[in-house]
Design a protein around this motif. Structure first.
Motif, short mmCIF file in Angstrom:
data_model
loop_
_atom_site.label_atom_id
_atom_site.label_comp_id
_atom_site.label_asym_id
_atom_site.label_seq_id
_atom_site.Cartn_x
_atom_site.Cartn_y
_atom_site.Cartn_z
N GLY A 40 -24.81 24.28 -1.00
CA GLY A 40 -23.78 24.71 -0.07
C GLY A 40 -22.86 23.63 0.44
N VAL A 41 -23.09 22.39 0.04
CA VAL A 41 -22.27 21.27 0.53
C VAL A 41 -21.04 21.11 -0.36
N ASN A 42 -19.89 20.97 0.27
CA ASN A 42 -18.64 20.71 -0.45
C ASN A 42 -18.54 19.20 -0.66
N VAL A 43 -18.96 18.74 -1.83
CA VAL A 43 -19.10 17.31 -2.08
C VAL A 43 -17.76 16.59 -1.98
N VAL A 78 -34.00 24.55 5.13
CA VAL A 78 -35.25 24.55 4.36
C VAL A 78 -35.24 23.43 3.32
N THR A 79 -34.10 23.20 2.67
CA THR A 79 -34.02 22.16 1.65
C THR A 79 -34.24 20.78 2.24
N MET A 80 -33.60 20.49 3.37
CA MET A 80 -33.77 19.17 4.00
C MET A 80 -35.19 18.97 4.52
N THR A 81 -35.78 20.05 5.06
CA THR A 81 -37.17 19.94 5.54
C THR A 81 -38.12 19.69 4.37
N ALA A 82 -37.90 20.40 3.26
CA ALA A 82 -38.72 20.18 2.06
C ALA A 82 -38.51 18.76 1.52
N GLY A 83 -37.29 18.24 1.63
CA GLY A 83 -37.03 16.87 1.21
C GLY A 83 -37.84 15.87 2.02
N THR A 84 -37.97 16.12 3.33
CA THR A 84 -38.80 15.25 4.16
C THR A 84 -40.26 15.30 3.74
N GLY A 140 -33.04 11.32 -5.33
CA GLY A 140 -32.99 12.43 -4.39
C GLY A 140 -32.03 12.20 -3.25
N SER A 141 -31.77 10.93 -2.91
CA SER A 141 -30.83 10.61 -1.84
C SER A 141 -29.38 10.80 -2.26
N GLN A 142 -29.14 11.04 -3.55
CA GLN A 142 -27.78 11.23 -4.05
C GLN A 142 -27.48 12.69 -4.43
N ILE A 143 -28.51 13.54 -4.43
CA ILE A 143 -28.31 14.95 -4.82
C ILE A 143 -27.92 15.76 -3.59
N LEU A 175 -25.11 14.58 3.39
CA LEU A 175 -25.79 15.89 3.40
C LEU A 175 -26.54 16.15 2.10
N THR A 176 -27.38 15.19 1.70
CA THR A 176 -28.18 15.33 0.49
C THR A 176 -29.52 15.98 0.82
#
Length: 436
Positions: A38-41, A165-171, A31-34, A74-75
């Motif tokens: 919206g992120v331009n990898v 929302v994605t980062m909060t759900a990740g936490t 999960g730390s690599q995904i 920005l994973t």
């Protein structure tokens, strides 16, 4: 030690626990690599290559450390475990000042469950705030300064909200994974996840020293690191044992008491909390400078902060960092260990320190011993924390020093606690353990 590992995996129950912990770690690192939506990898990787050896990422180095490098990428797990750590520290402080929380703590397991629930809610609130700030910095290009490439495919409101929302759900998922390890695995789940994130960036930082400085400096860093690890293990295991004698007392027709025990006072009673407090406080001036970078007029106060406090290699910054760690060590120990409460409990159950009267004399004696033992502990934390800053000057101003600071304290501390728990389970099954 290898035999002990074999014996541990031969035990079905312990083997299942260890394999479960490894499975959670794999999921956590995946999960730390995904990247978040919206992120331009490709642009993020270019920007990280530009600024990774610079000072621009120093403002977020602590959060980036606890996220295993996922923050600047920005994973979905970009925030890492930092919101939970901050929430836990805040709840520990509030327990001392809010009578309702203090009453909950004294209720035992039921009260602790309620405090844990409050910690989860506060973690999600802090995650929303931190995710909002990080995504806002990514939209404006201030997250990785020195790179003009856009980090996001689109800077509209929809992308902004989805990333938050994605980062909060990740936490929230990280919290759940940590609790799963605590319940079904071996060791404290949150500590193991922190250990995983810190260790994840360690080999890269170590190899970077060899690439930039050569084999000679690389060998010296390894030698210094081994000495530091031995010293940290020695100090972390050191404790002052205050003997306590319990008098015999008659309850009904049975005699109770008469046993001898001790109160263990660790040299490093505060752990890594003072280092986190001091680092967070010193980040505030750096953030103030960053927000005033676009100002047209020059400000002498901002210039002074930028010269003396933002520059980590400056002696003023090192001295301030060192003194703040000493202050927060005494502060945190004073709110987590209450000599009056310990003395009252000893008096209530008929316990006393040989040669010291119960009550107020016991309280004064415990306060005296605690203040004296906290001094070497605070100096130890301060010295370990400023080792990377000194290495910036001696090795390379733009090169991260793998050993020292928060990383080595986390690696050694969590490793010792986890090995002790495995050792205790091995001893229950009459196996020879890790520690001798």
């Amino acid at each position: 030690m290898l035999t002990a590992f074999v014996n541990a995996f031969r035990t079905p129950d312990l083997r299942r626990k260890l394999l479960f912990v490894l499975l959670i770690i794999v999921i956590f690192r995946a999960g730390s690599q995904i990247p978040a939506p919206g992120v331009n990898v490709s642009n993020v990787e270019k920007c990280i290559d530009i600024v990774k050896d610079g000072e621009n990422a120093g403002l977020y180095s602590l959060v980036n450390l606890f996220s295993g490098g996922a923050l600047l990428q920005l994973t979905i797990f970009a925030l890492g475990i930092m919101p939970y750590i901050t929430a836990s520290i805040i709840l520990q402080l509030l327990v001392v000042v809010i009578p309702r929380l203090e009453a909950l703590k004294k209720e035992g397991q039921a009260g602790q469950t309620k405090i844990t629930q409050y910690t989860r809610y506060l973690t999600l609130g802090l995650a929303v705030l931190q995710a909002t700030g990080i995504v806002a910095l990514a939209r404006t290009g201030n997250l990785l300064q020195g790179c003009e490439e856009p980090l996001l495919h689109s800077d509209n409101t929809k992308t902004f909200l989805v990333m938050v929302v994605t980062m909060t759900a990740g936490t929230a998922v990280i919290m759940w994974l940590g609790e799963l390890i605590t319940e079904r695995g071996v060791g404290n789940g949150m500590s193991i996840l922190i250990f995983t994130q810190v260790v994840a960036t360690f080999p890269i930082s170590l190899w970077q020293v060899k690439i930039t400085q050569g084999w000679w400096t690389f060998g010296m860093v390894i030698a210094i690191g081994l000495v530091l690890i031995a010293a940290v293990i020695f100090i972390e295991q050191a404790q002052r044992r205050i003997p306590v004698q319990y008098a015999r007392r008659m309850v009904g027709r049975k005699m109770f008491g008469g046993s001898s025990t001790y109160i263990p006072l660790k040299v490093n009673q505060a752990g890594i909390i003072p280092v986190i407090f001091a680092s967070s406080l010193l980040y505030l001036p750096a953030m103030a400078v960053q927000f005033n970078q676009n100002a047209q007029s020059s400000n002498k106060f901002i210039d002074w902060i930028n010269e003396y406090l933002v520059d980590q290699s400056h002696p003023v910054h090192m001295a301030a960092y060192f003194l703040l760690i000493i202050f927060f060590t005494y502060f945190y120990v004073s709110i987590t260990f209450n000599p009056q409460e310990v003395a009252d409990n000893m008096k209530k159950y008929g316990g006393f320190i040989p040669g010291i009267r119960a009550g107020k004399p016991t309280q004064d004696y415990l306060s005296y011993v605690l203040s004296r033992i906290t001094l070497p502990g605070s100096l130890y934390l301060g010295l370990i924390a400023i080792i990377p800053l000194i290495a910036f000057v001696l090795i390379d101003a733009n090169q991260n020093f793998p050993f020292g600071g928060t990383s080595i304290l986390i690696m050694v501390g969590v490793a010792l606690d986890t090995v002790k728990q495995i050792e205790s389970q091995l001893q229950q099954r009459n196996y020879e353990g890790f520690l001798r």
